[in-house]
Design an enzyme around this catalytic site. Structure first.
Site, PDB file in Angstrom:
ATOM      1  N   GLY A 106       3.914   3.247   0.996  1.00 36.32           N
ATOM      2  CA  GLY A 106       2.598   2.883   1.494  1.00 36.32           C
ATOM      3  C   GLY A 106       1.416   3.222   0.613  1.00 36.32           C
ATOM      4  N   PRO A 118       8.189   3.804  -2.291  1.00 30.72           N
ATOM      5  CA  PRO A 118       7.082   2.922  -2.633  1.00 30.72           C
ATOM      6  C   PRO A 118       7.552   1.503  -2.948  1.00 30.72           C
ATOM      7  CG  PRO A 118       7.664   4.285  -4.519  1.00 30.72           C
ATOM      8  CD  PRO A 118       8.521   4.752  -3.375  1.00 30.72           C
ATOM      9  N   GLY A 119       6.771   0.537  -2.537  1.00 29.50           N
ATOM     10  CA  GLY A 119       7.047  -0.852  -2.896  1.00 29.50           C
ATOM     11  C   GLY A 119       5.890  -1.389  -3.713  1.00 29.50           C
ATOM     12  N   TYR A 145      -3.938 -11.022   6.375  1.00 28.62           N
ATOM     13  CA  TYR A 145      -4.547  -9.693   6.524  1.00 28.62           C
ATOM     14  C   TYR A 145      -6.028  -9.674   6.143  1.00 28.62           C
ATOM     15  CZ  TYR A 145       0.447  -8.831   5.773  1.00 28.62           C
ATOM     16  OH  TYR A 145       1.812  -8.883   5.814  1.00 28.62           O
ATOM     17  N   CYS A 150      -3.379 -27.948   3.790  1.00 29.28           N
ATOM     18  CA  CYS A 150      -4.227 -28.700   4.711  1.00 29.28           C
ATOM     19  C   CYS A 150      -4.747 -27.814   5.834  1.00 29.28           C
ATOM     20  CB  CYS A 150      -3.446 -29.879   5.269  1.00 29.28           C
ATOM     21  SG  CYS A 150      -1.926 -29.339   6.054  1.00 29.28           S
ATOM     22  N   TYR A 188       4.595  -8.599  -2.318  1.00 29.96           N
ATOM     23  CA  TYR A 188       4.412  -9.398  -1.111  1.00 29.96           C
ATOM     24  C   TYR A 188       3.751 -10.749  -1.387  1.00 29.96           C
ATOM     25  CZ  TYR A 188       5.396  -4.786   0.795  1.00 29.96           C
ATOM     26  OH  TYR A 188       5.966  -3.570   1.045  1.00 29.96           O
TER      27      TYR A 188
HETATM   28  N1  LLP Z   1       9.260   1.771   3.714  1.00 33.03           N
HETATM   29  C1  LLP Z   1       9.235   1.115   4.887  1.00 33.03           C
HETATM   30  C2  LLP Z   1      10.081   1.534   5.981  1.00 33.03           C
HETATM   31  C3  LLP Z   1       8.379   0.012   5.021  1.00 33.03           C
HETATM   32  O1  LLP Z   1       8.359  -0.643   6.171  1.00 33.03           O
HETATM   33  C4  LLP Z   1       7.579  -0.389   3.941  1.00 33.03           C
HETATM   34  C5  LLP Z   1       6.700  -1.541   4.068  1.00 33.03           C
HETATM   35  C6  LLP Z   1       7.653   0.331   2.742  1.00 33.03           C
HETATM   36  C7  LLP Z   1       8.514   1.411   2.668  1.00 33.03           C
HETATM   37  C8  LLP Z   1       6.868  -0.042   1.511  1.00 33.03           C
HETATM   38  O2  LLP Z   1       5.511  -0.057   1.701  1.00 33.03           O
HETATM   39  P1  LLP Z   1       4.556  -0.256   0.419  1.00 33.03           P
HETATM   40  O3  LLP Z   1       4.726   0.947  -0.470  1.00 33.03           O
HETATM   41  O4  LLP Z   1       4.968  -1.495  -0.246  1.00 33.03           O
HETATM   42  O5  LLP Z   1       3.197  -0.372   1.008  1.00 33.03           O
HETATM   43  N2  LLP Z   1       3.497  -7.661   3.917  1.00 33.03           N
HETATM   44  C9  LLP Z   1       2.542  -6.584   3.943  1.00 33.03           C
HETATM   45  C10 LLP Z   1       3.180  -5.260   3.763  1.00 33.03           C
HETATM   46  C11 LLP Z   1       4.192  -4.954   4.813  1.00 33.03           C
HETATM   47  C12 LLP Z   1       4.871  -3.682   4.522  1.00 33.03           C
HETATM   48  C13 LLP Z   1       6.008  -3.446   5.392  1.00 33.03           C
HETATM   49  N3  LLP Z   1       6.690  -2.246   5.135  1.00 33.03           N
HETATM   50  C14 LLP Z   1       1.471  -6.810   2.868  1.00 33.03           C
HETATM   51  O6  LLP Z   1       1.528  -7.824   2.185  1.00 33.03           O
HETATM   52  O7  LLP Z   1       0.557  -6.005   2.735  1.00 33.03           O
END
Ligand code: LLP
Length: 439
Positions: free
Chosen positions: A265, A300-301, A343, A368, A397
């Site tokens: 996150g 982290p993603g 968002y 459209c 994403y």
């Molecule tokens: N771990 C879990 C259990 C999660 O649900 C998520 C994201 C992450 C890790 C990674 O989060 P990050 O570090 O990437 O913020 N589609 C949305 C984001 C949805 C995230 C869902 N879970 C966007 O485009 O902002």
């Protein structure tokens, strides 16, 4: 490399006067270097064009067409190392999991597995992509609030190291399908960081995980399944480290376990004015809050791949409504990046060979729907049809949530490194669009 025969794959084949050789041979006055929103190592070259991973993006647009997702490989590597180094400096009990949902692509998975990261997958499909990307099963974590029996069986069959269990129903299912499986229990810790409600997951009213009141019963209920620790993810695009300190405190109070997964996150900068916390400060916060002897995990993603990617578009039309607004329409939109619509996410954009500018514009997609706006009210250097437009911070994403709305073929993905461009996903063709239809 040849482009697949998709008529929509618009390449700015006719170089515009300002993007052609003349510009290349006449150095423009030095422009400001691209901000931290762009991939590490990006620069404006002598012709004033953006380079990502050593590749001139106007050239990339010609070669691969637009829209296109372009990644700097080095950025992904550097961010992985930043996480690993930040932990290693302070502890030898840690693991960094790539939340592959941000960009579940074998090319990214390959880089991140080679960098020594583990992987977090949210479905059977992401598990498949992780395995294809070289992650060993023991270092994969499967989570999700409603994994199917087939997904659980697939994970068990492949020897996935840990499954993050979300509910009592799932505990029962898993006991049947994979007795002896190592698990973590997902907890909703009752923490709400300041972020968009749709990507906030730690609050009590959530479809995810066990509430704190339920947790003792879930721990007791684990039976033959091997409970190794707790997991929580408070949300995404989080700037405030205090929430992580609180999270570590809450989870620590729930008992002694070998593993503590504090989720992902960490925010990234989508616009130049945003200054997210450093990976180092984030890791420091996680470790400070966790008890000694516990192995601390994070997943982290976005903060690994988000700023690694940019999207290239070609401007098709410029519609000026005097006294109202100038719409600059590009050849993609909500299908390759639904985040602005979903968002209200804010982004920046630039004409790829003329950074800076003073014309107030709104970048619209080609779908459209009136709401198909990528960036509202930004200053651009007088965009014209044929210009390549670059939109930074689309590495997470974007491709992951892309659709075929309006039957638009999805863009290709190009990985760049030291001036070499490698096509890792080709553009979809019209034939691809009909490939699964049986009529
Ligand atoms: N771990 C879990 C259990 C999660 O649900 C998520 C994201 C992450 C890790 C990674 O989060 P990050 O570090 O990437 O913020 N589609 C949305 C984001 C949805 C995230 C869902 N879970 C966007 O485009 O902002």
């Amino acid at each position: 490399m040849a482009r697949p025969p998709t008529p929509e794959a618009a390449a700015p084949a006719e170089p515009t006067a300002h993007a052609g050789d003349e510009a290349a041979s006449t150095p423009r006055p030095p422009a400001a270097p691209p901000s931290h929103v762009y991939p590490i190592g990006s620069r404006l070259n002598a012709a004033g064009r953006l380079e990502v991973g050593g590749c001139d993006v106007v050239e990339l647009a010609r070669e691969f067409g637009t829209p296109a997702y372009v990644y700097a490989e080095e950025h992904i590597r550097a961010r992985a190392r930043a996480y690993r180094d930040a932990f290693a400096l302070r502890s030898d009990r840690f693991d960094v999991l790539y939340a592959s949902k941000a960009f579940p692509h074998p090319a990214a998975n390959r880089i991140l597995s080679a960098e020594g990261l583990s992987c977090d997958v949210a479905s059977g499909g992401e598990l498949y992509m992780a395995l294809r990307g070289g992650f060993v099963p023991e270092r994969i974590y499967l989570h999700g609030n409603n994994k199917s029996e087939a997904e659980l069986a697939y994970a068990a069959e492949q020897g996935v190291g840990h499954i993050v269990v979300d509910s009592f129903d799932e505990l029962e299912r898993l006991e049947r399908i994979a007795p002896g499986q190592a698990i973590l229990l997902r907890v909703t810790p009752g923490i709400e960081p300041a972020t968009h409600a749709y990507i906030s997951t730690g609050q009590e009213d959530s479809k995810f995980g066990f509430g704190l009141d339920e947790l003792p019963r879930a721990i007791e209920r684990c039976g033959r399944i091997e409970l190794r620790g707790l997991h929580a993810h408070i949300g995404s695009q989080v700037f405030d480290l205090e929430s992580y300190a609180k999270l570590a405190e809450v989870l620590t109070a729930m008992g002694d376990f070998p593993l503590l997964n504090l989720g992902g996150g960490l925010a990234i900068a989508y616009t130049s004015d945003q200054q997210p916390p450093s990976v180092d400060d984030y890791v420091e916060t996680l470790l400070a809050g966790a008890p000694d002897g516990v192995t601390v995990l994070c997943e982290p993603g976005r903060s690994l791949v988000g700023n690694a990617g940019v999207t290239l578009y070609t401007v098709g039309t410029v519609k000026e409504i005097p006294g109202v607004r100038t719409y600059v329409a590009v050849d993609g939109g909500m299908s390759d990046n639904p985040r602005p619509m979903l968002y209200g996410a804010r982004y920046e954009a630039e004409v790829a060979d003329r950074f800076g500018g003073e014309r107030l514009c709104t970048v619209a997609g080609k779908h459209c729907e009136s709401g198909d706006i990528l960036v509202s009210d930004i200053l651009l250097d007088d965009p014209r049809p044929g210009d390549v437009l670059v939109m930074p911070a689309t590495g997470a994403y974007g491709h992951a949530m892309a659709s075929n709305y309006n039957a638009l073929p999805r863009p290709p993905i190009v990985f760049c490194r030291d001036g070499d461009a490698r096509l890792v996903t080709r553009r979809e063709t019209y034939e691809d669009l009909a490939l699964r239809d049986l009529v």
